[in-house]
Design an enzyme around this catalytic site. Sequence first.
Site, PDB file in Angstrom:
ATOM      1  N   GLN A   1       0.392  -0.988  -0.091  1.00 25.80           N
ATOM      2  CA  GLN A   1       0.173   0.325   0.335  1.00 25.80           C
ATOM      3  C   GLN A   1       0.779   1.512  -0.167  1.00 25.80           C
ATOM      4  O   GLN A   1       1.212   1.467   1.631  1.00 25.80           O
ATOM      5  CB  GLN A   1      -0.500   0.303   1.407  1.00 25.80           C
ATOM      6  CG  GLN A   1      -1.853   1.428   1.038  1.00 25.80           C
ATOM      7  CD  GLN A   1      -3.010   0.752   1.594  1.00 25.80           C
ATOM      8  OE1 GLN A   1      -2.858   0.118   2.503  1.00 25.80           O
ATOM      9  NE2 GLN A   1      -4.017   1.912   1.602  1.00 25.80           N
ATOM     10  N   PHE A   2       1.387   1.290  -1.272  1.00 26.72           N
ATOM     11  CA  PHE A   2       2.244   3.091  -1.372  1.00 26.72           C
ATOM     12  C   PHE A   2       1.308   3.781  -0.881  1.00 26.72           C
ATOM     13  O   PHE A   2       2.236   5.366   0.139  1.00 26.72           O
ATOM     14  CB  PHE A   2       2.097   3.016  -3.149  1.00 26.72           C
ATOM     15  CG  PHE A   2       1.256   3.709  -3.777  1.00 26.72           C
ATOM     16  CD1 PHE A   2       0.991   5.350  -3.612  1.00 26.72           C
ATOM     17  CD2 PHE A   2       0.263   3.802  -3.836  1.00 26.72           C
ATOM     18  CE1 PHE A   2      -0.418   5.677  -4.486  1.00 26.72           C
ATOM     19  CE2 PHE A   2      -0.953   3.424  -5.427  1.00 26.72           C
ATOM     20  CZ  PHE A   2      -0.724   4.695  -4.671  1.00 26.72           C
ATOM     21  N   THR A   3      -0.026   4.190  -0.008  1.00 26.42           N
ATOM     22  CA  THR A   3      -0.762   5.399  -0.164  1.00 26.42           C
ATOM     23  C   THR A   3      -0.054   5.222   1.600  1.00 26.42           C
ATOM     24  O   THR A   3      -0.004   6.659   1.964  1.00 26.42           O
ATOM     25  CB  THR A   3      -2.102   4.922  -0.170  1.00 26.42           C
ATOM     26  OG1 THR A   3      -2.734   4.343   0.554  1.00 26.42           O
ATOM     27  CG2 THR A   3      -2.334   4.976  -1.147  1.00 26.42           C
TER      28      THR A   3
END
Length: 141
Positions: free
Chosen positions: A74-76
């Site tokens: 999850q890059f967020t």
Amino acid sequence: MRAVVQRVDGASVVVAGETVGEIVGEGLCVLVGVTHDDTPEKAAQLARKLWSVRILEAEKSCSDVDAPLLVISQFTLYGDARKGRRPTWNAAAPGEVAEPLVDEVVAQLRALGARVETGRFGADMRVSLTNNGPFSLVIDI
């Protein structure tokens, strides 16, 4: 590396209507974010922490009770919304850097003896879980 770790009573991830990862019963659902200066050594350190952190029932770890983990990229997690109304993702590593490091976390967990399910890197995923507690923890390595 950054991980949001949730103690769950089951979790799954679906991509395009297909379940690609699922754990049943007590375990951890782990969202993993990667930044620019992360390394395979940090991935191994995160894996060891996830395997041994005592946040399951009765202060047990996954290693104590052979509990499974669902690991999802999850890059967020490296989003920054301090200014304006639109987050920036500058601190998140690009996919060609992040994907091998998330894979390394999974490989290191498996080398430790963990049962690990995963999401699909870069896919539009639907994550479902039953948070037990609720209990969530942020781990920065």
